[in-house]
Design an enzyme around this catalytic site. Structure first.
Site, short mmCIF file in Angstrom:
data_model
loop_
_atom_site.label_atom_id
_atom_site.label_comp_id
_atom_site.label_asym_id
_atom_site.label_seq_id
_atom_site.Cartn_x
_atom_site.Cartn_y
_atom_site.Cartn_z
N ASP A 60 41.32 0.55 -103.79
CA ASP A 60 41.02 1.20 -105.07
C ASP A 60 40.45 2.57 -104.77
O ASP A 60 39.68 2.75 -103.83
CB ASP A 60 40.09 0.35 -105.93
CG ASP A 60 38.74 0.05 -105.30
OD1 ASP A 60 37.76 0.77 -105.60
OD2 ASP A 60 38.66 -0.91 -104.50
N GLU A 85 29.16 -1.88 -113.94
CA GLU A 85 28.14 -1.76 -112.90
C GLU A 85 27.00 -0.87 -113.39
O GLU A 85 27.14 -0.12 -114.36
CB GLU A 85 28.73 -1.21 -111.61
CG GLU A 85 29.50 0.08 -111.73
CD GLU A 85 30.17 0.45 -110.39
OE1 GLU A 85 29.45 0.98 -109.51
OE2 GLU A 85 31.38 0.20 -110.23
#
Length: 209
Positions: A5, A92
């Site tokens: 990613d 997050e």
């Protein structure tokens, strides 16, 4: 099957070299919040496709913008009507707004994001949640396939799709560190996830991954 990613943090990527280094898929940062677009997304998407990788897009979910606004941002940037891995929403604390919503508040805003996004791309989204955020939210957010981060040990046999096993990986074609992941399943599973979404206009219900 191994994948990566990436975002603008990786800089200029030589995708042909990446594909030759045992990388089968790439999940690329597209958007963040209600108006931010990663300035390397379009180039990375084109380059990864041209190199033959299965590609997908992720959205960094901020706590200080309504989920519906964030969905509009993602849908305006990520192309539809072509093969893509399921959309990913990243939850997050690091780099997020200082306000931390209650589990109920986050659940409501995530649903406001997931509804339009899943309707647009015809697939259930995948949720990535960090170790730090998971104790506060993992048990309360909408049930979706998971992208798990576990550096110290392999995850269990639960309902995960991707496992991020290293955040300081090295891959040919990328200068510096990159996140390394594996897909649960082989080439057939990757092909299934990457396939064009069926026309869901008649039922309004995306198929399960």
């Amino acid at each position: 099957m191994r994948g990566i990613d990436v975002s603008h943090h990786q800089g200029k990527i030589d995708w042909q070299r990446v594909a030759a280094n045992d990388v089968a898929f790439a999940i690329i940062k597209a958007t963040e919040g209600g108006d931010h677009v990663d300035d390397t997304f379009a180039e990375n998407l084109r380059g990864a496709r041209a190199a033959g990788l299965a590609v997908g897009a992720y959205h960094f979910f901020t706590f200080c913008r309504p989920g519906a606004d964030q969905a509009k941002n993602f849908i305006s940037v990520v192309p539809r009507g072509e093969p893509l891995l399921p959309p990913v929403v990243d939850i997050e604390f690091h780099g997020n707004c200082p306000h931390r919503p209650s589990p109920a508040e986050l659940n409501a805003e995530l649903l406001a994001f997931l509804g339009p996004v899943e309707a647009a791309y015809g697939k259930p989204a995948i949720v990535y949640i960090t170790d730090e955020a998971a104790p506060a939210y993992a048990a309360h957010i909408p049930v979706r396939p998971r992208w798990l981060r576990s550096i110290a040990m392999p995850p269990g046999e639960g309902g995960w799709v991707y496992w991020q096993y290293l955040d300081t990986g090295r891959v040919d074609g990328i200068d510096g560190d990159v996140d390394l992941n594996v897909l649960k399943g082989g080439p057939a599973r990757l092909s299934e996830l990457f396939a064009s979404a069926p026309d869901s206009s008649s039922s309004g219900t995306p198929r399960s991954p």
